[in-house]
Scaffold this motif. Structure first.
Motif, mmCIF file in Angstrom:
data_model
loop_
_atom_site.group_PDB
_atom_site.id
_atom_site.type_symbol
_atom_site.label_atom_id
_atom_site.label_comp_id
_atom_site.label_asym_id
_atom_site.label_seq_id
_atom_site.Cartn_x
_atom_site.Cartn_y
_atom_site.Cartn_z
ATOM 1 N N GLY A 25 26.383 -57.558 -8.578
ATOM 2 C CA GLY A 25 27.067 -57.343 -7.316
ATOM 3 C C GLY A 25 28.460 -57.930 -7.279
ATOM 4 N N ARG A 26 28.687 -58.985 -8.054
ATOM 5 C CA ARG A 26 30.014 -59.611 -8.092
ATOM 6 C C ARG A 26 30.931 -58.942 -9.113
ATOM 7 N NH1 ARG A 26 26.867 -64.932 -7.995
ATOM 8 N NH2 ARG A 26 26.783 -65.481 -5.777
ATOM 9 N N ILE A 27 30.356 -58.361 -10.161
ATOM 10 C CA ILE A 27 31.163 -57.747 -11.215
ATOM 11 C C ILE A 27 31.566 -56.322 -10.864
ATOM 12 C CG2 ILE A 27 31.106 -56.911 -13.604
ATOM 13 C CD1 ILE A 27 29.362 -59.300 -14.305
ATOM 14 N N LEU A 28 30.623 -55.560 -10.305
ATOM 15 C CA LEU A 28 30.842 -54.124 -10.120
ATOM 16 C C LEU A 28 31.969 -53.752 -9.166
ATOM 17 C CD1 LEU A 28 27.155 -52.863 -10.202
ATOM 18 C CD2 LEU A 28 28.931 -52.531 -11.920
ATOM 19 N N PRO A 29 32.340 -54.593 -8.180
ATOM 20 C CA PRO A 29 33.519 -54.223 -7.369
ATOM 21 C C PRO A 29 34.784 -53.990 -8.192
ATOM 22 C CG PRO A 29 32.290 -55.926 -6.241
ATOM 23 C CD PRO A 29 31.645 -55.750 -7.575
ATOM 24 N N TRP A 30 34.872 -54.595 -9.383
ATOM 25 C CA TRP A 30 36.028 -54.344 -10.244
ATOM 26 C C TRP A 30 36.089 -52.887 -10.675
ATOM 27 C CZ3 TRP A 30 39.952 -57.585 -10.736
ATOM 28 C CH2 TRP A 30 39.744 -58.930 -10.431
ATOM 29 N N ALA A 31 34.923 -52.227 -10.725
ATOM 30 C CA ALA A 31 34.916 -50.801 -11.082
ATOM 31 C C ALA A 31 35.658 -49.979 -10.043
ATOM 32 C CB ALA A 31 33.477 -50.299 -11.231
ATOM 33 N N VAL A 32 35.620 -50.436 -8.776
ATOM 34 C CA VAL A 32 36.347 -49.730 -7.723
ATOM 35 C C VAL A 32 37.855 -49.822 -7.985
ATOM 36 C CG1 VAL A 32 36.806 -49.618 -5.249
ATOM 37 C CG2 VAL A 32 34.524 -50.228 -6.068
ATOM 38 N N ILE A 33 38.309 -51.031 -8.336
ATOM 39 C CA ILE A 33 39.738 -51.228 -8.615
ATOM 40 C C ILE A 33 40.168 -50.402 -9.819
ATOM 41 C CG2 ILE A 33 41.479 -52.946 -9.254
ATOM 42 C CD1 ILE A 33 39.794 -55.018 -7.765
ATOM 43 N N ILE A 34 39.335 -50.407 -10.865
ATOM 44 C CA ILE A 34 39.662 -49.628 -12.065
ATOM 45 C C ILE A 34 39.714 -48.138 -11.732
ATOM 46 C CG2 ILE A 34 38.899 -49.000 -14.377
ATOM 47 C CD1 ILE A 34 37.602 -51.789 -14.553
ATOM 48 N N ALA A 35 38.756 -47.671 -10.929
ATOM 49 C CA ALA A 35 38.743 -46.252 -10.550
ATOM 50 C C ALA A 35 39.997 -45.878 -9.769
ATOM 51 C CB ALA A 35 37.493 -45.947 -9.715
ATOM 52 N N VAL A 36 40.434 -46.766 -8.875
ATOM 53 C CA VAL A 36 41.651 -46.506 -8.102
ATOM 54 C C VAL A 36 42.870 -46.444 -9.023
ATOM 55 C CG1 VAL A 36 43.233 -47.476 -6.377
ATOM 56 C CG2 VAL A 36 40.765 -47.485 -5.960
ATOM 57 N N LEU A 37 42.947 -47.383 -9.979
ATOM 58 C CA LEU A 37 44.082 -47.397 -10.905
ATOM 59 C C LEU A 37 44.100 -46.155 -11.790
ATOM 60 C CD1 LEU A 37 44.042 -51.167 -11.977
ATOM 61 C CD2 LEU A 37 45.654 -50.038 -10.430
ATOM 62 N N VAL A 38 42.926 -45.777 -12.286
ATOM 63 C CA VAL A 38 42.847 -44.572 -13.130
ATOM 64 C C VAL A 38 43.242 -43.335 -12.329
ATOM 65 C CG1 VAL A 38 41.256 -43.041 -14.366
ATOM 66 C CG2 VAL A 38 41.132 -45.518 -14.708
ATOM 67 N N SER A 39 42.715 -43.241 -11.096
ATOM 68 C CA SER A 39 43.034 -42.089 -10.258
ATOM 69 C C SER A 39 44.522 -42.039 -9.930
ATOM 70 C CB SER A 39 42.213 -42.157 -8.968
ATOM 71 O OG SER A 39 42.522 -41.080 -8.118
ATOM 72 N N ALA A 40 45.093 -43.193 -9.558
ATOM 73 C CA ALA A 40 46.525 -43.236 -9.226
ATOM 74 C C ALA A 40 47.387 -42.932 -10.444
ATOM 75 C CB ALA A 40 46.882 -44.603 -8.658
ATOM 76 N N GLY A 41 47.017 -43.506 -11.593
ATOM 77 C CA GLY A 41 47.783 -43.252 -12.810
ATOM 78 C C GLY A 41 47.745 -41.795 -13.218
ATOM 79 N N ASN A 42 46.571 -41.180 -13.097
ATOM 80 C CA ASN A 42 46.445 -39.771 -13.456
ATOM 81 C C ASN A 42 47.261 -38.898 -12.506
ATOM 82 O OD1 ASN A 42 45.315 -37.796 -15.191
ATOM 83 N ND2 ASN A 42 43.832 -37.240 -13.611
ATOM 84 N N ALA A 43 47.226 -39.226 -11.203
ATOM 85 C CA ALA A 43 47.982 -38.446 -10.216
ATOM 86 C C ALA A 43 49.490 -38.587 -10.431
ATOM 87 C CB ALA A 43 47.605 -38.887 -8.805
ATOM 88 N N LEU A 44 49.943 -39.807 -10.721
ATOM 89 C CA LEU A 44 51.379 -40.032 -10.926
ATOM 90 C C LEU A 44 51.885 -39.352 -12.192
ATOM 91 C CD1 LEU A 44 51.617 -43.802 -9.890
ATOM 92 C CD2 LEU A 44 52.523 -41.822 -8.637
ATOM 93 N N SER A 45 51.087 -39.439 -13.265
ATOM 94 C CA SER A 45 51.528 -38.790 -14.514
ATOM 95 C C SER A 45 51.581 -37.275 -14.356
ATOM 96 C CB SER A 45 50.578 -39.177 -15.654
ATOM 97 O OG SER A 45 49.287 -38.641 -15.435
ATOM 98 N N ARG A 46 50.662 -36.722 -13.561
ATOM 99 C CA ARG A 46 50.682 -35.267 -13.332
ATOM 100 C C ARG A 46 51.846 -34.877 -12.437
ATOM 101 N NH1 ARG A 46 45.859 -34.964 -11.849
ATOM 102 N NH2 ARG A 46 46.139 -34.967 -9.594
ATOM 103 N N LYS A 47 52.168 -35.739 -11.461
ATOM 104 C CA LYS A 47 53.228 -35.432 -10.505
ATOM 105 C C LYS A 47 54.614 -35.541 -11.133
ATOM 106 C CE LYS A 47 55.161 -34.996 -6.366
ATOM 107 N NZ LYS A 47 55.120 -33.741 -5.584
ATOM 108 N N PHE A 48 54.850 -36.616 -11.872
ATOM 109 C CA PHE A 48 56.210 -36.891 -12.354
ATOM 110 C C PHE A 48 56.460 -36.470 -13.799
ATOM 111 C CE2 PHE A 48 55.551 -39.987 -8.903
ATOM 112 C CZ PHE A 48 56.620 -39.642 -8.080
ATOM 113 N N PHE A 49 55.383 -36.411 -14.595
ATOM 114 C CA PHE A 49 55.576 -36.088 -16.020
ATOM 115 C C PHE A 49 54.865 -34.806 -16.439
ATOM 116 C CE2 PHE A 49 55.652 -40.745 -15.542
ATOM 117 C CZ PHE A 49 56.972 -40.998 -15.927
ATOM 118 N N GLN A 50 54.202 -34.145 -15.467
ATOM 119 C CA GLN A 50 53.440 -32.923 -15.763
ATOM 120 C C GLN A 50 52.468 -33.136 -16.930
ATOM 121 O OE1 GLN A 50 57.082 -32.502 -15.221
ATOM 122 N NE2 GLN A 50 56.309 -32.378 -13.124
#
Length: 208
Positions: A25-50
């Protein structure tokens, strides 16, 4: 004395399971942060670098599986699951505990065991065949399929711990497992926010 020893051993086993659930329960919240970073990184790379990648998109799905499946045991430990107890809440506490025990044994355990029973062969078949995503550049599939038996396996252990504590409470050997031992995480957050607001209010009065 002979009855106390088995229950003592079972309560020790229950505490070990609860300790594992708390760690998850204490470790798994980090998966939320990682998922947000992966999602944001993927969206930004698609938006600005195609530039986009099916692997990153599927990684998000894997992380969502981690977030929703693996904390099931922790949720049960914290009494965060849904109970339809409109009628049961009006009954004596011992009757409520017996209803809880029957529900765990005859409703929860069969469903969880069935999912684990079918989930393990599904994972093994995927692992042995080296199954990969049909999408170009996709990921291997077996880690995602492993999450199903793993998550429900943790839930099975948490259910066993809950069952032991219910029986222990009826025997007068442990606290009520259906009664929160302290404030919920939401209540703790509200207390922290209230403390911060009170502090800011005091500082504002001091400046005046």
């Amino acid at each position: 004395m002979s009855e106390r020893k088995p229950m003592t051993a079972l309560l020790h086993f229950s505490r070990a399971i609860d300790g594992m659930s708390l760690v998850l329960g204490r470790i798994l919240p980090w998966a939320v942060i990682i998922a947000v970073l992966v999602s944001a990184g993927n969206a930004l790379s698609r938006k600005f670098f195609q530039v986009s990648s099916n692997a990153w998109l599927e990684a998000q799905l894997y992380l969502f599986g981690v977030i929703f499946l693996l904390p099931a045991g922790y949720t049960l430990l914290k009494n965060g699951h849904v109970r339809v107890d409109i009628l049961a809440s009006k009954l004596p506490r011992r009757v409520q505990l017996w209803i809880e025990i029957l529900g765990v044994v005859f409703l929860m355990f069969p469903a969880v065991l069935l999912i684990v029973w079918y989930g393990v062969p599904n994972f093994l078949a995927s692992f042995e065949s080296g199954e990969t995503s049909p999408n170009a550049g996709g990921l291997i599939r077996w880690p995602a399929k492993l999450l199903v038996p793993l998550g429900f396996g943790f839930l099975l252990l948490a259910g066993l711990s809950h069952l032991i504590k219910c029986l222990g409470f009826l025997m007068g050997r442990c606290p009520d497992p259906m009664q929160p031992a302290g404030p919920s995480e939401e209540e703790e957050l509200m207390q922290e926010l209230k403390a911060e607001l009170d502090k800011a209010d005091d500082e504002g009065r001091g400046d005046k």
